[in-house]
Design an enzyme around this catalytic site. Structure first.
Site, PDB file in Angstrom:
ATOM      1  N   ALA A   1       0.860  -1.186   0.000  1.00  0.00           N
ATOM      2  CA  ALA A   1       0.000   0.000   0.000  1.00  0.00           C
ATOM      3  C   ALA A   1       0.898   1.239   0.000  1.00  0.00           C
ATOM      4  CB  ALA A   1      -0.896   0.016   1.232  1.00  0.00           C
TER       5      ALA A   1
ATOM      6  N   GLU B   1      -5.522  -4.519  -9.062  1.00  0.00           N
ATOM      7  CA  GLU B   1      -5.388  -4.780  -7.616  1.00  0.00           C
ATOM      8  C   GLU B   1      -6.769  -4.833  -6.962  1.00  0.00           C
ATOM      9  OE1 GLU B   1      -2.721  -1.637  -6.502  1.00  0.00           O
ATOM     10  OE2 GLU B   1      -0.956  -2.843  -6.919  1.00  0.00           O
TER      11      GLU B   1
HETATM   12  C1  5RP Z   1       1.004  -0.546  -6.900  1.00  0.00           C
HETATM   13  C2  5RP Z   1       0.641  -0.391  -5.477  1.00  0.00           C
HETATM   14  C3  5RP Z   1       1.665  -0.789  -4.467  1.00  0.00           C
HETATM   15  O1  5RP Z   1       1.133  -1.718  -3.615  1.00  0.00           O
HETATM   16  C4  5RP Z   1       2.083   0.424  -3.691  1.00  0.00           C
HETATM   17  O2  5RP Z   1       2.491   1.437  -4.615  1.00  0.00           O
HETATM   18  C5  5RP Z   1       3.217   0.119  -2.725  1.00  0.00           C
HETATM   19  O3  5RP Z   1       4.368  -0.191  -3.436  1.00  0.00           O
HETATM   20  P1  5RP Z   1       5.766  -0.459  -2.729  1.00  0.00           P
HETATM   21  O4  5RP Z   1       5.653  -1.764  -2.047  1.00  0.00           O
HETATM   22  O5  5RP Z   1       6.755  -0.451  -3.872  1.00  0.00           O
HETATM   23  O6  5RP Z   1       6.009   0.692  -1.780  1.00  0.00           O
HETATM   24  O7  5RP Z   1      -0.432   0.005  -5.102  1.00  0.00           O
HETATM   25  O8  5RP Z   1      -0.016  -0.074  -7.741  1.00  0.00           O
END
Ligand code: 5RP
Length: 219
Positions: free
Chosen positions: A83, A103
């Site tokens: 997230a 997602e």
């Molecule tokens: C992708 C998402 C990811 O879950 C979110 O951006 C978190 O990414 P990360 O684990 O690289 O911080 O929603 O669309």
């Protein structure tokens, strides 16, 4: 502890929520990449995964993990994803990686959403992270005007096209006091594919990586 070490730790911890031999939902992002690496090391593999992006599908297949189309499954026991922000009720902003539409679909198929994140993602109120909104290209100006009318500052994500051929507007300046209401409102605007507020499909559990270890928060 570095950010990468925190991600690796929580990625590993998430494997405890996976039944060996099951079909699971797998999200997108750098934290999920760590989860996939840990999954690949599990002695009793999962049977298959439904993935939320071409990027994760590629990584799963590289490890010999079968990837199913979402239409091939009726439900999933668990969906593991990261997230951008998560609040005290498990509502999230997602879509920093641009995979928000798939997602939300995979999250909706799952009975449990296990969110994996480091402690910097836990917030009192959603909105410091710019809210991603996927739009149909011909509606981007219309949706941007509507977003400005509710106090947001939408910025087109330049040079980025989603796996579904959509565009992303990253909306700055919104303080999201009522995530379910704002999700419902923006979702119904013509031209909006998906808004990156996950309130209806909020996390059931958050595994939060801290330098002291992984904290489990159940909602
Ligand atoms: C992708 C998402 C990811 O879950 C979110 O951006 C978190 O990414 P990360 O684990 O690289 O911080 O929603 O669309």
């Amino acid at each position: 502890m570095t950010q990468d070490e925190l991600k690796a730790m929580v990625g590993e911890a998430a494997t405890a929520w996976v039944q060996p031999g099951s079909v699971i939902g797998v999200g997108t992002g750098s934290t999920v990449n760590c989860f996939i690496e840990s999954l690949a090391r599990m002695p009793e593999r999962i049977a298959a995964a439904v993935s939320s992006s071409e990027q994760s599908s590629l990584r799963l297949r590289r490890h010999g993990i079968a990837v199913l189309d979402a239409n091939e499954v009726e439900s999933l026991a668990v969906y593991v994803d990261g997230a951008d922000e998560i609040d005290g009720l498990g509502c999230m902003i997602k879509g920093g990686g641009g995979a928000l539409t798939r997602e939300k679909i995979v999250a909706d198929l799952a009975r449990q959403f296990v969110c994996i994140a480091d402690e910097s993602k836990l917030v009192a109120t959603l909105g410091r992270f710019a809210l991603p909104v996927e739009v149909i290209p011909m509606a981007s100006a219309l949706v941007a005007r509507r977003l400005r009318a509710i106090g947001g500052r939408p910025v087109p994500r330049h040079g980025f096209v989603t796996d579904n051929g959509g565009l992303i507007l990253d909306v700055h300046g919104l303080e999201i006091g009522d995530p379910p209401a704002l999700e419902a409102e923006i979702s119904q605007w013509p031209g909006v594919v998906t808004v990156g507020i996950f309130a209806r499909n909020r996390a059931s559990v958050c595994l939060l990586a801290t330098p002291q270890g992984v904290r489990t928060i159940k909602f």
